[in-house]
Write a protein that holds these residues in place. Structure first.
Motif, PDB file in Angstrom:
ATOM      1  N   ILE A  41       7.164  19.832  62.961  1.00  0.00           N
ATOM      2  CA  ILE A  41       8.164  20.109  63.997  1.00  0.00           C
ATOM      3  C   ILE A  41       7.461  20.498  65.301  1.00  0.00           C
ATOM      4  N   ASP A  42       6.415  21.318  65.181  1.00  0.00           N
ATOM      5  CA  ASP A  42       5.669  21.693  66.386  1.00  0.00           C
ATOM      6  C   ASP A  42       4.957  20.499  67.005  1.00  0.00           C
ATOM      7  N   ALA A  43       4.700  19.466  66.197  1.00  0.00           N
ATOM      8  CA  ALA A  43       4.059  18.259  66.729  1.00  0.00           C
ATOM      9  C   ALA A  43       5.098  17.292  67.304  1.00  0.00           C
ATOM     10  N   ASP A  44       6.373  17.753  67.394  1.00  0.00           N
ATOM     11  CA  ASP A  44       7.441  16.936  67.986  1.00  0.00           C
ATOM     12  C   ASP A  44       7.906  15.779  67.115  1.00  0.00           C
ATOM     13  N   VAL A  45       7.650  15.841  65.836  1.00  0.00           N
ATOM     14  CA  VAL A  45       8.149  14.786  64.952  1.00  0.00           C
ATOM     15  C   VAL A  45       9.671  14.971  64.825  1.00  0.00           C
ATOM     16  N   ALA A  46      10.400  13.865  64.815  1.00  0.00           N
ATOM     17  CA  ALA A  46      11.861  13.936  64.767  1.00  0.00           C
ATOM     18  C   ALA A  46      12.316  14.701  63.522  1.00  0.00           C
ATOM     19  N   PHE A  47      13.351  15.504  63.698  1.00  0.00           N
ATOM     20  CA  PHE A  47      13.778  16.404  62.639  1.00  0.00           C
ATOM     21  C   PHE A  47      14.132  15.670  61.339  1.00  0.00           C
ATOM     22  N   ASP A  48      14.854  14.567  61.458  1.00  0.00           N
ATOM     23  CA  ASP A  48      15.255  13.827  60.254  1.00  0.00           C
ATOM     24  C   ASP A  48      14.039  13.293  59.497  1.00  0.00           C
ATOM     25  N   VAL A  49      13.050  12.892  60.255  1.00  0.00           N
ATOM     26  CA  VAL A  49      11.834  12.362  59.628  1.00  0.00           C
ATOM     27  C   VAL A  49      11.108  13.491  58.900  1.00  0.00           C
ATOM     28  N   VAL A  50      11.043  14.653  59.541  1.00  0.00           N
ATOM     29  CA  VAL A  50      10.389  15.815  58.920  1.00  0.00           C
ATOM     30  C   VAL A  50      11.109  16.179  57.623  1.00  0.00           C
ATOM     31  N   LYS A  51      12.426  16.178  57.702  1.00  0.00           N
ATOM     32  CA  LYS A  51      13.221  16.587  56.543  1.00  0.00           C
ATOM     33  C   LYS A  51      12.970  15.669  55.354  1.00  0.00           C
ATOM     34  N   GLU A  52      13.014  14.390  55.622  1.00  0.00           N
ATOM     35  CA  GLU A  52      12.835  13.433  54.534  1.00  0.00           C
ATOM     36  C   GLU A  52      11.405  13.496  53.984  1.00  0.00           C
ATOM     37  N   PHE A  53      10.459  13.573  54.911  1.00  0.00           N
ATOM     38  CA  PHE A  53       9.046  13.611  54.531  1.00  0.00           C
ATOM     39  C   PHE A  53       8.750  14.824  53.652  1.00  0.00           C
ATOM     40  N   VAL A 250       4.145  -0.825  69.601  1.00  0.00           N
ATOM     41  CA  VAL A 250       2.778  -0.540  70.038  1.00  0.00           C
ATOM     42  C   VAL A 250       2.772   0.883  70.576  1.00  0.00           C
ATOM     43  N   LEU A 251       1.910   1.701  70.036  1.00  0.00           N
ATOM     44  CA  LEU A 251       1.784   3.077  70.530  1.00  0.00           C
ATOM     45  C   LEU A 251       0.717   3.089  71.597  1.00  0.00           C
ATOM     46  N   SER A 252       1.066   3.563  72.790  1.00  0.00           N
ATOM     47  CA  SER A 252       0.030   3.617  73.811  1.00  0.00           C
ATOM     48  C   SER A 252      -0.329   5.065  74.102  1.00  0.00           C
ATOM     49  N   LYS A 253      -1.454   5.224  74.750  1.00  0.00           N
ATOM     50  CA  LYS A 253      -1.952   6.533  75.208  1.00  0.00           C
ATOM     51  C   LYS A 253      -2.225   7.497  74.053  1.00  0.00           C
ATOM     52  N   LEU A 254      -2.670   6.934  72.966  1.00  0.00           N
ATOM     53  CA  LEU A 254      -3.042   7.794  71.837  1.00  0.00           C
ATOM     54  C   LEU A 254      -4.318   8.576  72.120  1.00  0.00           C
ATOM     55  N   ASP A 255      -4.959   8.260  73.251  1.00  0.00           N
ATOM     56  CA  ASP A 255      -6.149   9.012  73.647  1.00  0.00           C
ATOM     57  C   ASP A 255      -5.756  10.308  74.357  1.00  0.00           C
ATOM     58  N   GLY A 256      -4.501  10.438  74.730  1.00  0.00           N
ATOM     59  CA  GLY A 256      -4.066  11.628  75.476  1.00  0.00           C
ATOM     60  C   GLY A 256      -3.924  12.830  74.556  1.00  0.00           C
ATOM     61  N   ASP A 257      -3.379  13.914  75.090  1.00  0.00           N
ATOM     62  CA  ASP A 257      -3.278  15.101  74.241  1.00  0.00           C
ATOM     63  C   ASP A 257      -1.851  15.286  73.724  1.00  0.00           C
ATOM     64  N   ALA A 258      -1.188  14.136  73.488  1.00  0.00           N
ATOM     65  CA  ALA A 258       0.165  14.200  72.925  1.00  0.00           C
ATOM     66  C   ALA A 258       0.103  14.868  71.560  1.00  0.00           C
ATOM     67  N   ARG A 259       1.248  15.365  71.134  1.00  0.00           N
ATOM     68  CA  ARG A 259       1.243  16.084  69.855  1.00  0.00           C
ATOM     69  C   ARG A 259       1.461  15.165  68.664  1.00  0.00           C
ATOM     70  N   GLY A 260       1.759  13.908  68.952  1.00  0.00           N
ATOM     71  CA  GLY A 260       1.785  12.921  67.873  1.00  0.00           C
ATOM     72  C   GLY A 260       3.153  12.616  67.308  1.00  0.00           C
ATOM     73  N   GLY A 261       4.170  13.361  67.764  1.00  0.00           N
ATOM     74  CA  GLY A 261       5.503  13.199  67.193  1.00  0.00           C
ATOM     75  C   GLY A 261       6.055  11.798  67.301  1.00  0.00           C
ATOM     76  N   ALA A 262       5.841  11.173  68.468  1.00  0.00           N
ATOM     77  CA  ALA A 262       6.368   9.823  68.676  1.00  0.00           C
ATOM     78  C   ALA A 262       5.783   8.888  67.640  1.00  0.00           C
ATOM     79  N   ALA A 263       4.481   9.000  67.461  1.00  0.00           N
ATOM     80  CA  ALA A 263       3.792   8.113  66.540  1.00  0.00           C
ATOM     81  C   ALA A 263       4.335   8.267  65.136  1.00  0.00           C
TER      82      ALA A 263
END
Ligand code: GDP
Length: 300
Positions: A41-53, A250-263
């Motif tokens: 959740i802190d990495a911004d992963v969507a709530f439904d995805v976190v729940k199922e995972f 296509v995921l772009s800017k994976l070199d940045g300091d994003a928290r990874g949630g989108a991915a």
């Protein structure tokens, strides 16, 4: 890869604590699952995805495969690894090529997502593999876009198809259609169509993209998403799925300091595979996406 840095560290800490224990009680497992949930959740992963995972992990971790394992903690890590691969799309998905060339690849996404750069990256990557790509400028919204695509095409050693000034300018559907004929005539085997994007999802531009899709019937429609957009990733991806029904991400800017949630959310919420990852501004900063390798990087 900077993205996932914090998530990776948090999961590593959780697993380190788990490894200190011998057998695992149900409450050890619950505690671990809770920590994983918070980290995601802190990495911004969507709530439904976190729940199922996390519910999948909990269910499997409480079952026989862990209680009977010689090394229960290691088995839990293995389960997390399997489930991560699964939410990242499972098997690697390669580009589909047309039986009769040209293969048509259309790019869609918000402005600034990295479409034009991706056009160059794809062209260079395909050319190295013996293909003859043609880049097509259908972003006629931004005055600079055609020039930007020409620069990228030149860097990639690829050709470009763009409207002559005053000739069909403003009609990207027409340009897209003409480009296919041009590719056939000149024997380019791949057509990469760059389309316009706005900062937010925009009905008119979505319709334009849908019309281009209808006119050229692409073999692949790649939705380019900036990994930095965090929580907005899911809504944006769904809007593009409704609008253009993309075939891959296509995921772009994976070199940045994003928290990874989108991915971690996009493949799961759209059911479309992540096919490539962009990791920098240079044309070589690009690779096919392997769910298993990405999972290993996160759990390293
Ligand atoms: P478009 O509006 O979707 O066509 O996006 P562009 O291709 O113009 O990219 C927007 C900006 O992001 C440009 O400055 C690119 O150099 C940069 N960019 C694109 N892909 C990446 C990437 O993977 N990593 C980084 N750091 N920058 C990128």
């Amino acid at each position: 890869m900077a993205t996932f840095g914090t998530l990776s560290d948090r999961l590593a800490e959780t697993f380190k604590n788990l490894r200190k224990k011998g057998t695992l009680s149900a409450s050890d497992i619950d505690g671990t699952v809770r920590e994983i949930r918070r980290a995601l959740i802190d990495a911004d992963v969507a709530f439904d995805v976190v729940k199922e995972f996390t519910s999948r992990i909990r269910e499997r971790a409480l079952g026989d495969e862990v209680s009977k394992a010689l090394n229960p903690a290691q088995q839990v890590v293995q389960i997390v690894n399997d489930e991560l691969i699964s939410i990242l799309g499972g098997e690697q998905r390669r580009l589909e090529f047309a039986k009769t060339p040209p293969t048509v690849i259309m790019l869609a996404g918000l402005q600034g997502a990295g479409k034009t750069t991706l056009a160059g990256k794809l062209a260079q990557w395909l050319a190295k593999d013996g293909h003859t790509p043609l880049l097509v400028a259908c972003d006629l919204q931004r005055p600079n876009a055609v020039t930007q695509l020409s620069v990228v095409a030149e860097q990639a050693g690829a050709s470009i198809f763009a409207p002559e000034p005053g000739n069909g300018v403003g009609d990207p559907v027409r340009v897209a259609k003409d480009s296919i004929k041009h590719a056939r005539d000149k024997q380019y085997d791949t057509v990469i169509i760059d389309t316009a994007g706005r900062l937010g999802v925009d009905a008119e531009l979505m319709k334009q993209a849908a019309n281009i899709r209808k006119a050229v019937d692409p073999d692949e429609v790649l939705f380019v998403i900036d990994a930095m957009i965090g929580q907005d990733a899911v809504a944006t991806a769904k809007a593009f799925q409704d609008g253009v029904d993309f075939t891959g991400v296509v995921l772009s800017k994976l070199d940045g300091d994003a928290r990874g949630g989108a991915a971690l959310s996009v493949a799961s919420v759209t059911g479309r595979p992540i096919m490539f990852a962009s990791t920098g501004e240079g044309l070589g900063d690009f690779e096919p996406f392997h769910p298993d390798r990405m999972a290993s990087r996160i759990l390293d």
